[in-house]
Each structure stands twice: as structure tokens, then as C-alpha cells.
Design an enzyme around this catalytic site. Structure first.
Site, PDB file in Angstrom:
ATOM      1  N   ARG A  17       0.808  -1.223   0.000  1.00  0.00           N
ATOM      2  CA  ARG A  17       0.000   0.000   0.000  1.00  0.00           C
ATOM      3  C   ARG A  17       0.839   1.270   0.000  1.00  0.00           C
ATOM      4  O   ARG A  17       0.328   2.361  -0.236  1.00  0.00           O
ATOM      5  CB  ARG A  17      -0.952  -0.019   1.203  1.00  0.00           C
ATOM      6  N   GLY A 109       8.178  -4.589  12.697  1.00  0.00           N
ATOM      7  CA  GLY A 109       9.256  -3.712  12.252  1.00  0.00           C
ATOM      8  C   GLY A 109       8.792  -2.378  11.745  1.00  0.00           C
ATOM      9  O   GLY A 109       9.616  -1.508  11.424  1.00  0.00           O
TER      10      GLY A 109
END
Length: 471
Positions: A17, A109
Site C-alpha cells: 500500500r 518492524g
């Protein structure tokens, strides 16, 4: 540091995205990558030898970017979900004959704002509850789109299940508590159930969230605790969301500096990276950028539109408007600008002055020396008390190699002089204005290297008479 914990960091995803070719975790906020922020927080809980970063998409790029942290890496060649990532970690322990940690903290992360204090509290809560799984949750203003954490009762720490948005029944749509994707596990309990995960879901992936229901079904404790700050646990799935996190981090950095005695006018306009250090009583004006590993001493004044990167400034330094300072060291009481450009390797001595439109590179400028106007000083060692006149330059490059210019103490370089390296000028020497110096100048000498002026009295009248047509 929590000696009972190892840490797994999920860093294998692509982040489609974002519409970017870069790995998601290597996008930056606050001056460093999302992943480096997470690793820094993780290192407060466990040593680098017990931090395992699970990489997949652009694995070698990610490994190279954070290898200097000393953490360990586990490859997830196919990205088949968060549960599959920990299956790879389990297999890595087995393959290398490693003893798994007693407890495992799982981090994303791409959650760069997570604070060490929050992780410490989560680990302590996990141990105190003697849980098989502990979930860090949050309560956003609008939980739509997030997986929900369903508790046994409103005031209970125990969890029934984690339910994804699309699987919520009508009665569960108003459940306010979301799953942050940050967990603590009893490692033995986790590893015992990883092989029971199924891909029977719309994405055909192994979901780590399904572990909660598996543990609850066996009457093992699954508990949850709420993060105090929603921004800490929010990841970023779009560039716009990432910039929201960047703004939050930079404002937090500015607020921390102001709490330590730094004055920042219009903190919403400044760009200050997270690793910046500024001592008390320094003033930072609007639209300043402090980047990288910059350190600024006490009593400095940084005027608007200056950009300082990876540089160290001493005490009581004045940086006037529009200066660009990169990988340089500035001594106490120095004055720079306006519009000075200090390129990498510039070392500016105590009480030295660099004025408007002066550029330096790989230069050492001694105590009290001055170059106040329109000069270029490159590959040079300049002593104390030197005066560089307007428009003077060092010619350091012959088209193939760089050469060094050395000026002793108290040298005077007249305006518009050209110092052609390699060149040495001794202490107390004078260079006459407009000179092109190609040979060494001894101490206490005057060097003049320009053509002799010729003055012709009456020349203009004579020329005009010659050019006037005769009647």
C-alpha cells in the site's frame, strides 16, 4: 534488561500500500528507518544476540541496512503470514542447535514509536500474569479496520480471542480494543502450537493471532494490557500515515529538548531527527533542520533556514540564516553565515568567522581566523588569526588530483587572491590583493603575483579626438 526474553521482529513484508519499491521497514521517520527505531527499543529489553529480525522481501537490502546493530537474521523466503514467520524462527533455532529463550517478545518492524518503557511494562505484566500469551492492545477513537481483542469480561485481563474486522459478528462491531500486533509468549507454549496453525482464511496465510484461540482452548492463560499512548502502537500502511508518525516523533523530540532547557520557536516548523542532542540555553529559530547525529553545545543560536547534518557544534556558536553544515566540527564562539556552506571535513576553530557565501570542504580553520565574504576554501590547513579577503579561493583540484594548501598563523590574504595548490604560506606572510600565487611564500614575506598597472594620462581625450570624424 529482561534476561528471560528473546525478541522477534517482523520485517519480511513488502508494504504494497506504500506504492514504493523500497522495503517498508526501510522507509524513514525522524531521520532513521522504521526498523532502526524498533531495534533501538528492542535493545533495551534484550542484547543484540537475542534479537531475531525475520526478513523476506528484499532480504539482503534490509540485512545490509541494519547489520551494524549486531542483531540476528532469520530468512522467510515466502511471506505466508505472521504465523509462518515464527515457524521460520522455530526452524532456525532447531537447525542451528540453539536453545530458544524462555519468553519471546514479538514486535512489528513498522511500529517505530514504541517506547522502551512500554515494552518493559509489557514484559513485566506477562511474567506477573504467568501467561502463555500477552497481547499489547490499544483503544483508538475509531477501531474500524483493526482486529479486535475480546476479553472474558470487561474488567478481566483474560482474553477469549482475537477476531479480524471482517470476521466480527454484529454484536462485536462496537468492541473498542484493537490488537497492536505486539505480543509476549511463553516460547515453549508458542512453539508447541505453531504447527497447528491453518491457512483456512481469505488470504491463505498462517496468522499468529490464531494462537490465542488455540491456547484458550487448552485453558492456558491469554491476557491483554492496554498501551497508554495509541501513537506508540500504530504502524504505517501509507506514506500519509508514515508522515503522521514522523510529525508525532519530531514533535516529541522537540518537546523533550524544550523540557531540557532548549528554546525552540515554532516547534511545528522545525525538523529535528530523533538522535539529535542539544544542550540547554541554545535557541533554535523557526524552519531550522537538525539532521542525523548532530550535537549542539550550550548557548548556541541557530537562525532560520539553516540545515545542520551529522555535525558537532561547541558552545556559544552563532549560525546565521541559511547556512548548510554537513559532517563538520565547529569550535566554541564561532560565527557562521549567513549562507555559509560547510561541506564534509570542515573543522572550524574557536572564535573563527565564516561569513556570507563562504564554502569550505576538508579544511581546518584555526582559532580566530576569518573568511567573511565570498570565498572557497578546500583541502586546506589554515592557522590561527588568519584573514581571508573577499573572493579569495584555494585552487585544490588539477583535474585529476586534489592538492593541499597550508597557511601559517596570522597570514593576510588580500581580496580576490587565488592560491594554487600545492602551496605553503609561512607565518605572518601577506598576499597582495588580486594575486595568483603558485609558489611557496616564506614567513614574514609579501607576495605579489599580478601584472603591473600601467596608467596613461589623457588617453581618453586622445582616443576621442582620433575617433571624431573630420568636417
Amino acid at each position: 534488561m529482561q534476561t528471560e526474553f528473546g525478541i522477534a521482529i517482523m520485517a519480511a513484508g513488502k508494504g504494497t500500500r506504500l506504492k514504493s519499491t523500497r522495503p517498508k521497514v526501510l522507509h524513514e521517520i525522524g531521520g532513521q528507518s522504521l526498523l532502526l527505531h524498533v531495534i533501538a527499543a528492542a535493545k533495551t529489553i534484550a542484547p543484540a544476540s537475542q534479537i531475531f529480525c525475520i526478513i523476506g522481501h528484499e532480504a539482503e537490502c534490509v540485512r545490509t541496512a541494519v547489520a551494524s546493530t549486531g542483531i540476528q537474521f532469520v530468512l522467510q523466503p515466502e511471506q505466508r503470514g505472521t504465523g509462518h514467520a515464527l515457524q521460520m524462527l522455530k526452524a532456525d533455532f532447531s537447525l542451528n542447535g540453539l536453545t530458544p529463550p524462555e519468553n519471546l517478545l514479538v514486535l512489528s518492524g513498522d511500529v517505530p514509536l514504541i517506547r522502551p518503557e512500554t515494552l518493559t511494562a509489557l514484559c513485566d505484566f506477562h511474567l506477573a500474569e504467568q501467561a502463555a500469551m500477552t497481547i499489547l492492545t490499544a483503544v483508538p477513537p475509531n477501531p474500524h479496520g483493526y482486529g479486535r481483542v475480546l476479553r472474558v469480561a470487561q474488567n478481566s485481563s483474560e482474553v477469549l480471542a482475537i477476531v479480524e474486522q471482517k470476521s466480527l459478528n454484529p454484536d462485536q462491531l462496537t468492541a473498542p480494543e484493537i490488537n497492536s500486533g505486539i505480543y509476549c509468549f511463553n516460547t515453549k507454549a508458542l512453539f508447541a502450537h505453531l504447527d497447528s496453525l491453518s491457512t483456512n482464511n481469505p488470504h491463505a496465510e498462517f496468522y499468529l493471532t490464531d494462537i490465542a484461540a488455540l491456547l484458550v482452548a487448552e485453558h492456558q492463560r491469554v491476557v491483554a494490557t492496554v498501551a497508554s499512548n495509541i501513537d506508540e502502537v500504530l504502524g504505517a500502511n501509507t506514506i500519509a500515515e508514515m508522515m503522521h508518525l514522523d510529525a508525532a516523533l519530531r514533535l516529541a523530540t522537540a518537546n523533550k529538548l524544550m523540557s531540557q532547557g532548549v528554546t525552540i520557536f515554532r516547534p511545528d516548523t522545525v525538523i529535528i531527527d530523533a538522535a539529535i542532542e542539544v544542550a540547554a540555553d541554545t535557541v533554535i529559530e523557526p524552519f531550522v533542520q537538525l539532521r542525523g547525529a548532530t550535537k549542539i553545545g550550550t548557548g548556541c543560536h541557530i537562525l532560520s533556514y539553516s540545515v545542520i547534518k551529522d555535525s558537532t557544534l561547541g558552545n556559544n556558536v552563532l549560525v546565521r540564516n541559511g547556512c548548510i553544515i554537513d559532517s563538520s566540527t565547529i569550535g566554541d564562539e564561532a560565527k557562521l553565515g549567513p549562507y555559509a556552506h560547510l561541506r564534509p571535513g570542515s573543522e572550524i576553530g574557536e572564535s573563527a568567522h565564516l561569513g556570507n557565501f563562504v564554502e569550505t570542504k576538508n579544511v581546518r580553520l584555526g582559532k580566530g581566523s576569518k573568511a567573511n565574504h565570498l570565498s572557497y576554501l578546500g583541502d586546506a590547513v589554515i592557522g590561527a588569526g588568519v584573514n581571508i579577503g573577499a573572493g579569495a579561493i584555494t585552487c585544490n583540484y588539477d583535474g585529476v588530483h586534489k592538492h593541499k594548501t597550508t597557511l601559517g598563523d596570522n597570514v593576510f590574504v588580500g581580496s580576490d587572491s587565488t592560491l594554487i595548490a600545492p602551496l605553503t604560506v609561512g607565518d605572518n606572510a601577506y598576499i597582495a590583493a588580486g594575486s595568483a600565487i603558485t609558489e611557496d611564500v616564506p614567513a614574514d614575506s609579501l607576495a605579489i603575483a599580478r601584472s603591473r598597472q600601467t596608467t596613461k594620462p589623457g588617453w581618453v581625450v586622445t582616443r576621442k579626438n582620433k575617433s571624431t570624424p573630420k568636417p
